[in-house]
Design an enzyme around this catalytic site. Structure first.
Site, PDB file in Angstrom:
ATOM      1  N   LEU A 287      41.674  51.730  64.189  1.00 22.24           N
ATOM      2  CA  LEU A 287      41.559  51.046  65.467  1.00 22.24           C
ATOM      3  C   LEU A 287      40.225  50.567  65.784  1.00 22.24           C
ATOM      4  CD1 LEU A 287      44.431  53.004  67.438  1.00 22.24           C
ATOM      5  CD2 LEU A 287      44.569  50.898  66.423  1.00 22.24           C
TER       6      LEU A 287
ATOM      7  N   SER B 207      33.079  50.807  65.720  1.00 15.68           N
ATOM      8  CA  SER B 207      32.195  49.408  66.036  1.00 15.68           C
ATOM      9  C   SER B 207      32.511  49.011  67.389  1.00 15.68           C
ATOM     10  CB  SER B 207      32.890  48.174  65.000  1.00 15.68           C
ATOM     11  OG  SER B 207      34.227  48.203  65.332  1.00 15.68           O
TER      12      SER B 207
ATOM     13  N   ASP C 270      36.438  43.363  62.336  1.00 16.59           N
ATOM     14  CA  ASP C 270      36.379  44.293  63.633  1.00 16.59           C
ATOM     15  C   ASP C 270      35.247  43.665  64.824  1.00 16.59           C
ATOM     16  OD1 ASP C 270      37.836  45.771  62.187  1.00 16.59           O
ATOM     17  OD2 ASP C 270      36.906  47.570  62.353  1.00 16.59           O
TER      18      ASP C 270
END
Length: 503
Positions: free
Chosen positions: A146, A150, A199
């Site tokens: 998920l 980052s 991401d």
């Protein structure tokens, strides 16, 4: 300007500052979790993805100014950076849930990258004289794909920009479309973590974004791309299979889409164990670089699924550069086939299994997908595994209901007189269709009652182009929660995070 919201799926979609400043100078920066909706993991392999930032979970980084003369300090998280445990079993359990690395290394790598950017842009050192105490917190489930790591990096850099009053493009000469590469460099270059741009793109732009990471054609007048002296990255995109990562220098390769066009999405994740996404990707990268045909074909195929989601399912309605639709503006439903989303998710999952193999995908991950399938969902991993995004397969549900309706009106099951009559009718209908001897009216008149009923049902049932069709009823949602919880998985509805402002 505000964006139309359907089914409470989207939060406040107006651009939201990612860092807030308190009267005492304290800065709190926020970044959200993300879902790889389609196309991943091809983002690290010159492919395409559609990604979504979700408001369900977030990471925050807090910078508290200290008095002049006091040192800059990094505060370890009491859970994720824990080094003392009640017992051997407690130490093992903490590692299973949170991994072996906390967020302190991400904070320190972000501090170094920010400093490097300031030095390269020749920012006046006096502007960086203040010290602070920096800490982080996160409720993003760790190590389940998920984008928890980052998110910490993105929040940290936003916090630093705000704390020191540094403008991303004005002071650092780093444009918005270059920030994803900066975020990626923190983990790849500073920490050696294998990752992709997906991401970092969605945490820069927010909302729903189609991303194209395929190598652009070389410029006709030059065989080499220009280099951004501030970021140290190329400005023309990934440079083919020999490049481990690359910067996308044109924002047109990131296409913001309207999140309100999506069917309601649901999220399931493993609450018992975690994995390391870098370890999952490392072997695949080497195989891909060597031209492994399974990887090359598979990555191209899942990348194509991202285009199909955008073009076939969502009708390719992109947002203007502001990231918002004008108030009252709606995307056309014509041409949208939301009923196909579940099938595309299944294809994405099947390709991942073929490329990586069951041993790498893992028993728990396969069980999660199998459970989703048994409950009537299409599902795929949000990242490298540990969490899955789901959509109710109303298309399959309608087809099944149509078959059941035919069975009831045809006189029962396949066995017995009713079943034999329906078999003969079906054979007759097929012969008539092949010969083209009957008009639509004559065919309808000569068809079985079940066949006529199904045609009528197809005309009046939901066209599967409206998001409301895919919303779970309260009983459906409660049943899904109970089924997933029984197997050690959490389940909840997805809420889209706001578009990010400030980069």
């Amino acid at each position: 300007m505000t964006q139309k919201v359907l089914l409470n799926q989207c939060g406040n979609m107006s651009p939201k500052p990612s860092a807030e400043v308190a009267p005492d100078g304290k800065v709190v920066a926020t970044s959200y979790a993300r879902i790889g909706l389609m196309g991943n993991p091809s983002d690290g392999f010159g492919g395409k993805t559609v990604s979504l930032l979700i408001q369900n979970f977030k990471a925050t980084v807090t910078l508290v100014p200290v008095a002049f003369g006091e040192p800059l300090s990094v505060v370890a998280h009491p859970v994720h950076d824990q080094w003392e445990f009640e017992s051997l079993l407690a130490a093992s359990g903490q590692a299973s849930l949170h991994g072996y690395y906390g967020g302190v290394r991400l904070i320190r790598a972000s501090l170094k990258k920010f400093t490097d950017l300031c030095l390269a842009a020749e920012v006046d050192p006096s502007r960086l004289a203040r010290n602070f105490r920096i800490s982080y917190d996160t409720d993003i489930p760790r190590m389940v794909g998920l984008s928890g790591s980052s998110a910490i990096v993105a929040a940290c850099l936003q916090g630093l920009l705000t704390f020191y009053g540094i403008h991303p493009s004005g002071d650092l000469k780093v444009e918005k479309q270059e920030w994803p590469q900066v975020l990626l460099d923190v983990e790849m270059k500073e920490l050696g973590i294998t990752a992709g741009l997906q991401d970092r793109v969605i945490q820069t732009y927010g909302g729903l974004v189609h991303m194209d990471f395929s190598p652009p054609p070389p410029p006709p007048s030059s065989s080499s791309s220009s280099t951004n002296s501030t970021t140290g990255t190329t400005g023309s995109g990934t440079e083919g299979r020999g490049s481990s990562n690359g910067s996308i220098g044109s924002s047109s390769r990131y296409t913001p889409l309207d999140p309100a066009l999506l069917p309601p999405l649901y999220l399931a994740w493993d609450v018992r164990s975690a994995g390391d996404s870098g370890a999952v990707h490392s072997d695949a990268k080497q195989r891909w670089l060597q031209g492994d045909p399974v990887l090359v074909r598979g990555m191209a195929s899942v990348a194509d699924l991202a285009d199909r989601l955008r073009d076939e399912c969502l009708g390719h309605l992109s947002l203007p550069s502001s990231g918002n639709l004008c108030e009252g503006q709606e995307g056309p439903e014509e041409g949208r086939r939301l009923g196909e989303v579940a099938g595309l998710m299944r294809l994405n999952s099947e390709w991942r299994l073929e490329m990586y193999g069951a041993a790498v995908v893992g028993e728990r991950n396969l069980r999660m997908l199998g459970l989703a399938e048994s409950l009537g969902f299409g599902a795929k991993f949000t990242g490298s595994g540990g969490a899955a995004v789901l959509v109710k397969d109303r298309k399959a549900q309608q087809e099944e209901e149509g078959k059941e309706e035919e069975g009831r009106e045809g006189g029962g099951g396949e066995e017995g007189e009713g079943g034999e009559v329906r078999k003969k009718e079906a054979a007759q209908e097929n012969a008539e269709e092949k010969e083209g001897a009957a008009s639509e009216e004559n065919l309808a008149a000569s068809s079985s009652p079940g066949k006529r009923r199904k045609k009528q049902k197809d005309r009046v049932c939901s066209p599967l182009s409206s998001p409301e069709t895919f919303l779970l009823s309260e009983s459906e949602e409660n049943a899904a929660k109970a089924a997933f919880l029984k197997e050690g998985f959490a389940f909840q509805k997805v809420v889209v995070a706001p578009v990010v402002a400030g980069w």
